[in-house]
Design a protein around this motif. Structure first.
Motif, mmCIF file in Angstrom:
data_model
loop_
_atom_site.group_PDB
_atom_site.id
_atom_site.type_symbol
_atom_site.label_atom_id
_atom_site.label_comp_id
_atom_site.label_asym_id
_atom_site.label_seq_id
_atom_site.Cartn_x
_atom_site.Cartn_y
_atom_site.Cartn_z
ATOM 1 N N ALA A 199 11.198 47.387 11.977
ATOM 2 C CA ALA A 199 11.491 47.919 11.875
ATOM 3 C C ALA A 199 12.032 49.263 10.252
ATOM 4 O O ALA A 199 12.122 50.212 10.686
ATOM 5 C CB ALA A 199 13.133 48.624 12.871
ATOM 6 N N ASP A 200 12.400 48.364 9.116
ATOM 7 C CA ASP A 200 12.209 48.734 8.154
ATOM 8 C C ASP A 200 11.333 49.374 7.364
ATOM 9 O O ASP A 200 11.426 50.207 6.481
ATOM 10 C CB ASP A 200 13.073 48.434 7.464
ATOM 11 C CG ASP A 200 14.308 47.425 7.755
ATOM 12 O OD1 ASP A 200 15.548 48.438 8.874
ATOM 13 O OD2 ASP A 200 14.824 46.670 7.819
ATOM 14 N N VAL A 201 9.894 49.172 8.015
ATOM 15 C CA VAL A 201 8.544 49.906 7.231
ATOM 16 C C VAL A 201 7.801 50.284 8.071
ATOM 17 O O VAL A 201 7.799 49.911 9.380
ATOM 18 C CB VAL A 201 8.181 48.478 6.689
ATOM 19 C CG1 VAL A 201 6.712 48.670 5.728
ATOM 20 C CG2 VAL A 201 8.988 47.512 5.767
ATOM 21 N N SER A 202 7.616 51.517 7.819
ATOM 22 C CA SER A 202 6.474 51.818 8.424
ATOM 23 C C SER A 202 5.222 51.785 8.038
ATOM 24 O O SER A 202 4.958 53.200 6.767
ATOM 25 C CB SER A 202 7.203 53.385 8.803
ATOM 26 O OG SER A 202 7.824 53.396 9.878
ATOM 27 N N LEU A 203 3.598 51.653 8.089
ATOM 28 C CA LEU A 203 2.421 51.764 7.958
ATOM 29 C C LEU A 203 1.690 53.315 8.282
ATOM 30 O O LEU A 203 1.673 54.052 8.816
ATOM 31 C CB LEU A 203 1.498 50.862 8.248
ATOM 32 C CG LEU A 203 1.662 49.465 7.986
ATOM 33 C CD1 LEU A 203 0.319 48.726 8.332
ATOM 34 C CD2 LEU A 203 1.771 49.431 5.747
ATOM 35 N N LEU A 204 1.700 53.837 7.053
ATOM 36 C CA LEU A 204 1.131 55.148 6.731
ATOM 37 C C LEU A 204 -0.568 55.125 6.846
ATOM 38 O O LEU A 204 -1.366 56.294 7.719
ATOM 39 C CB LEU A 204 1.620 56.195 6.064
ATOM 40 C CG LEU A 204 3.473 56.742 5.980
ATOM 41 C CD1 LEU A 204 3.664 57.327 5.069
ATOM 42 C CD2 LEU A 204 3.337 57.062 7.415
ATOM 43 N N ASP A 253 14.131 50.656 2.120
ATOM 44 C CA ASP A 253 14.222 50.732 1.130
ATOM 45 C C ASP A 253 14.078 49.830 0.267
ATOM 46 O O ASP A 253 12.684 49.467 0.707
ATOM 47 C CB ASP A 253 16.271 50.288 1.204
ATOM 48 C CG ASP A 253 16.578 49.280 1.794
ATOM 49 O OD1 ASP A 253 15.872 48.295 2.044
ATOM 50 O OD2 ASP A 253 17.805 49.065 2.309
ATOM 51 N N LEU A 254 13.979 49.411 -0.617
ATOM 52 C CA LEU A 254 13.676 48.618 -2.093
ATOM 53 C C LEU A 254 13.111 47.168 -1.711
ATOM 54 O O LEU A 254 12.459 46.739 -1.162
ATOM 55 C CB LEU A 254 13.963 49.077 -3.277
ATOM 56 C CG LEU A 254 13.122 48.196 -4.430
ATOM 57 C CD1 LEU A 254 11.182 48.414 -4.667
ATOM 58 C CD2 LEU A 254 13.714 48.661 -5.715
ATOM 59 N N PRO A 255 14.560 46.649 -0.781
ATOM 60 C CA PRO A 255 14.724 45.457 -0.421
ATOM 61 C C PRO A 255 14.199 45.268 1.092
ATOM 62 O O PRO A 255 13.304 44.500 1.160
ATOM 63 C CB PRO A 255 16.265 45.273 -0.055
ATOM 64 C CG PRO A 255 17.045 45.774 -0.802
ATOM 65 C CD PRO A 255 16.146 46.832 -1.050
ATOM 66 N N ALA A 256 13.700 46.142 2.280
ATOM 67 C CA ALA A 256 12.451 46.082 2.837
ATOM 68 C C ALA A 256 11.637 46.355 2.330
ATOM 69 O O ALA A 256 10.734 45.878 2.954
ATOM 70 C CB ALA A 256 12.797 47.111 4.190
ATOM 71 N N THR A 296 11.117 56.426 -5.048
ATOM 72 C CA THR A 296 11.574 56.802 -4.138
ATOM 73 C C THR A 296 11.653 58.065 -3.830
ATOM 74 O O THR A 296 11.531 58.902 -4.436
ATOM 75 C CB THR A 296 13.162 56.091 -4.521
ATOM 76 O OG1 THR A 296 13.330 54.932 -4.885
ATOM 77 C CG2 THR A 296 13.741 56.203 -3.596
ATOM 78 N N LEU A 297 12.358 58.272 -2.375
ATOM 79 C CA LEU A 297 11.391 60.201 -1.990
ATOM 80 C C LEU A 297 13.146 60.173 -2.531
ATOM 81 O O LEU A 297 13.687 60.285 -1.464
ATOM 82 C CB LEU A 297 11.119 60.278 -1.036
ATOM 83 C CG LEU A 297 9.297 59.658 -0.355
ATOM 84 C CD1 LEU A 297 9.133 59.845 1.222
ATOM 85 C CD2 LEU A 297 8.487 60.228 -2.057
ATOM 86 N N ARG A 298 13.503 61.226 -3.493
ATOM 87 C CA ARG A 298 14.791 61.830 -3.030
ATOM 88 C C ARG A 298 14.722 62.631 -2.940
ATOM 89 O O ARG A 298 16.503 63.504 -2.452
ATOM 90 C CB ARG A 298 14.705 61.591 -5.188
ATOM 91 C CG ARG A 298 14.714 60.776 -5.863
ATOM 92 C CD ARG A 298 16.132 60.238 -5.961
ATOM 93 N NE ARG A 298 15.885 59.083 -6.982
ATOM 94 C CZ ARG A 298 16.397 57.987 -6.951
ATOM 95 N NH1 ARG A 298 17.160 57.979 -5.941
ATOM 96 N NH2 ARG A 298 16.186 57.082 -7.523
ATOM 97 N N VAL A 356 11.624 54.592 0.513
ATOM 98 C CA VAL A 356 10.627 54.478 -0.706
ATOM 99 C C VAL A 356 8.702 53.968 -0.020
ATOM 100 O O VAL A 356 8.663 54.013 1.110
ATOM 101 C CB VAL A 356 10.746 52.948 -1.564
ATOM 102 C CG1 VAL A 356 9.574 52.107 -2.085
ATOM 103 C CG2 VAL A 356 12.448 53.067 -2.014
ATOM 104 N N ARG A 357 8.684 55.338 -1.067
ATOM 105 C CA ARG A 357 7.138 55.728 -0.259
ATOM 106 C C ARG A 357 6.645 54.059 -1.341
ATOM 107 O O ARG A 357 6.619 54.328 -2.583
ATOM 108 C CB ARG A 357 6.443 56.761 -0.854
ATOM 109 C CG ARG A 357 4.539 57.062 -0.026
ATOM 110 C CD ARG A 357 4.319 58.313 0.655
ATOM 111 N NE ARG A 357 5.024 58.435 1.959
ATOM 112 C CZ ARG A 357 5.694 59.720 1.923
ATOM 113 N NH1 ARG A 357 4.655 60.358 0.891
ATOM 114 N NH2 ARG A 357 5.966 60.086 3.139
#
Length: 161
Positions: A89-94, A113-116, A140-142, A149-150
């Motif tokens: 749930a923390d990662v989405s493929l684009l 986030d980076l750990p995910a 990281t998208l600020r 994180v992209r």
């Protein structure tokens, strides 16, 4: 009581300005249309010249029938199962961009986030389908309040896939 006038016609001087403005507007529209038509005709002439220079029957296909058979057979089910087993749930493929000739797939996505992201890479690597999983880039998208994180990942599969 003033006299009653039933004329629906206004004085001719009032209509002359309006008629002139409409005529000028029509002339401008006609001029722009003529310029656009000339531009389209010039583009069509260029296309005809290119078509005459490179007719379709002279263009060779990118790969012949023999080269097409040389592309390794890919078991897409295993690739998709590996991606599904690594999903969270923390990662989405684009984007999913396969390159069967190089036995590689490029994945673009976003992680919470980076750990995910690192956990996702670990799961992809242990799925058994990929022999190498490389993080090509991440950012990281600020501008986003959640700061996701992209990333771009290159995953290579072996001969058994």
């Amino acid at each position: 009581m003033p006299p009653l006038v039933l004329s629906h016609m206004a004085a001719p001087a009032n209509h002359r300005r309006q008629l002139f403005a409409v005529a000028m507007l029509a002339a401008v529209i006609f001029g722009l249309g003529t310029l656009r038509l000339a531009d389209l005709r010039a583009q069509a002439a260029l296309l005809r010249a290119d078509t005459a220079r490179f007719p379709a029957h002279r263009i060779k296909p990118a790969a012949s029938a023999g080269q097409t058979q040389a592309v390794p057979a890919v078991r897409w089910e295993r690739l998709f199962q590996a991606l599904a087993s690594a999903a969270s749930a923390d990662v989405s493929l684009l984007a999913f961009d396969p390159a069967p000739q190089q036995r590689r797939v490029r994945l673009d996505g976003e992680a919470r986030d980076l750990p995910a992201l690192l956990d996702y890479l670990r799961r992809l690597g242990t799925a058994g389908t990929f022999v190498r999983v490389l993080l090509q880039s991440h950012q990281t998208l600020r501008d986003d309040p959640q700061h996701p994180v992209r990333f771009t990942v290159l995953a290579e599969w072996g001969d058994s896939t």
